[in-house]
Design a protein around this motif. Structure first.
Motif, mmCIF file in Angstrom:
data_model
loop_
_atom_site.group_PDB
_atom_site.id
_atom_site.type_symbol
_atom_site.label_atom_id
_atom_site.label_comp_id
_atom_site.label_asym_id
_atom_site.label_seq_id
_atom_site.Cartn_x
_atom_site.Cartn_y
_atom_site.Cartn_z
ATOM 1 N N TRP A 1 2.886 -18.424 -19.146
ATOM 2 C CA TRP A 1 2.565 -17.177 -18.449
ATOM 3 C C TRP A 1 3.843 -16.504 -17.966
ATOM 4 N N GLN A 2 3.939 -15.204 -18.212
ATOM 5 C CA GLN A 2 5.073 -14.407 -17.756
ATOM 6 C C GLN A 2 4.533 -13.311 -16.846
ATOM 7 N N PRO A 3 4.591 -13.528 -15.533
ATOM 8 C CA PRO A 3 3.985 -12.587 -14.585
ATOM 9 C C PRO A 3 4.408 -11.142 -14.790
ATOM 10 N N LYS A 4 5.650 -10.906 -15.175
ATOM 11 C CA LYS A 4 6.120 -9.524 -15.320
ATOM 12 C C LYS A 4 5.445 -8.805 -16.490
ATOM 13 N N LEU A 5 4.799 -9.559 -17.381
ATOM 14 C CA LEU A 5 4.142 -8.958 -18.536
ATOM 15 C C LEU A 5 2.632 -8.794 -18.348
ATOM 16 N N THR A 6 2.150 -9.134 -17.156
ATOM 17 C CA THR A 6 0.706 -9.050 -16.917
ATOM 18 C C THR A 6 0.415 -8.249 -15.659
ATOM 19 N N PRO A 7 -0.769 -7.682 -15.558
ATOM 20 C CA PRO A 7 -1.800 -7.700 -16.579
ATOM 21 C C PRO A 7 -1.469 -6.744 -17.727
ATOM 22 N N VAL A 8 -1.920 -7.117 -18.912
ATOM 23 C CA VAL A 8 -1.696 -6.271 -20.090
ATOM 24 C C VAL A 8 -2.575 -5.036 -19.983
ATOM 25 N N GLN A 9 -2.190 -4.002 -20.662
ATOM 26 C CA GLN A 9 -2.928 -2.739 -20.601
ATOM 27 C C GLN A 9 -3.784 -2.518 -21.848
ATOM 28 N N GLU A 10 -4.018 -3.570 -22.591
ATOM 29 C CA GLU A 10 -4.851 -3.509 -23.787
ATOM 30 C C GLU A 10 -6.238 -2.981 -23.418
ATOM 31 N N ARG A 11 -6.717 -1.980 -24.105
ATOM 32 C CA ARG A 11 -7.969 -1.325 -23.730
ATOM 33 C C ARG A 11 -9.120 -1.595 -24.694
ATOM 34 N N HIS A 12 -8.824 -2.125 -25.874
ATOM 35 C CA HIS A 12 -9.856 -2.221 -26.899
ATOM 36 C C HIS A 12 -10.155 -3.677 -27.272
ATOM 37 N N ALA A 13 -11.420 -3.957 -27.483
ATOM 38 C CA ALA A 13 -11.830 -5.301 -27.894
ATOM 39 C C ALA A 13 -11.164 -5.683 -29.212
ATOM 40 N N ALA A 14 -10.984 -4.720 -30.104
ATOM 41 C CA ALA A 14 -10.356 -5.007 -31.402
ATOM 42 C C ALA A 14 -8.939 -5.547 -31.221
ATOM 43 N N ASP A 15 -8.212 -5.047 -30.221
ATOM 44 C CA ASP A 15 -6.862 -5.545 -29.958
ATOM 45 C C ASP A 15 -6.901 -6.976 -29.427
ATOM 46 N N PHE A 16 -7.868 -7.257 -28.556
ATOM 47 C CA PHE A 16 -8.055 -8.606 -28.017
ATOM 48 C C PHE A 16 -8.360 -9.571 -29.170
ATOM 49 N N ILE A 17 -9.284 -9.184 -30.027
ATOM 50 C CA ILE A 17 -9.670 -10.017 -31.169
ATOM 51 C C ILE A 17 -8.474 -10.222 -32.099
ATOM 52 N N ALA A 18 -7.714 -9.167 -32.344
ATOM 53 C CA ALA A 18 -6.544 -9.274 -33.225
ATOM 54 C C ALA A 18 -5.514 -10.252 -32.667
ATOM 55 N N ALA A 19 -5.345 -10.271 -31.345
ATOM 56 C CA ALA A 19 -4.400 -11.203 -30.732
ATOM 57 C C ALA A 19 -4.865 -12.646 -30.921
#
Length: 142
Positions: free
Chosen positions: A73-91
């Protein structure tokens, strides 16, 4: 010393229950791959949560899974601003897509269902409330 060993045995057993539950929901037989999927999805969820919610979620995990939850975990990189389920699934696809049994969104939903079954409903609702709408819609209601 024996009390400490008991804590290790109990948390190992609890983590194994999570893995067995997920294996049953996905039909996967390789426990290492099941754990890899569980870890990948939980870490991606983690990266969407504010610090307080992350701590509350992790407090309901078996100690071994809690360690995996915070690993890398890298606190400075969270929370992510990903808005779409497709991006979550792709990750998640990028993380576990090489697993032969991996079925994409249905396996990710299996992880959500394990979380729904193993932590309090109120905490699941709190976690879901922190996620973008598309991701909340993707995560089955407990």
């Amino acid at each position: 010393m024996s009390r400490m060993i008991h804590v290790f045995e109990r948390t190992t057993h609890e983590a194994h229950e999570w893995v067995n539950d997920l294996a049953g929901r996905t039909g996967w037989t390789n426990e290492r791959e099941v754990l890899h999927l569980l870890r990948a999805v939980m870490m991606r969820i983690r990266d969407h949560l504010p610090l307080n919610e992350m701590a509350q979620f992790s407090s309901q995990l078996p100690i071994i899974l809690r360690g995996m939850f915070f690993e890398g975990w890298q606190p400075k990189l969270t929370p992510v601003q990903e808005r779409h389920a497709a991006d979550f699934i792709a990750a998640i696809d990028a993380e576990v897509g090489d697993v032969i049994d991996y079925q994409g969104p249905s396996d990710i939903k299996a992880v959500f269902n394990v979380i729904n079954a193993r932590i309090s409903r109120g905490e699941v609702e709190d976690i879901r409330a922190c996620l973008p709408q598309e991701l909340r819609d993707f995560w089955p209601v407990p």
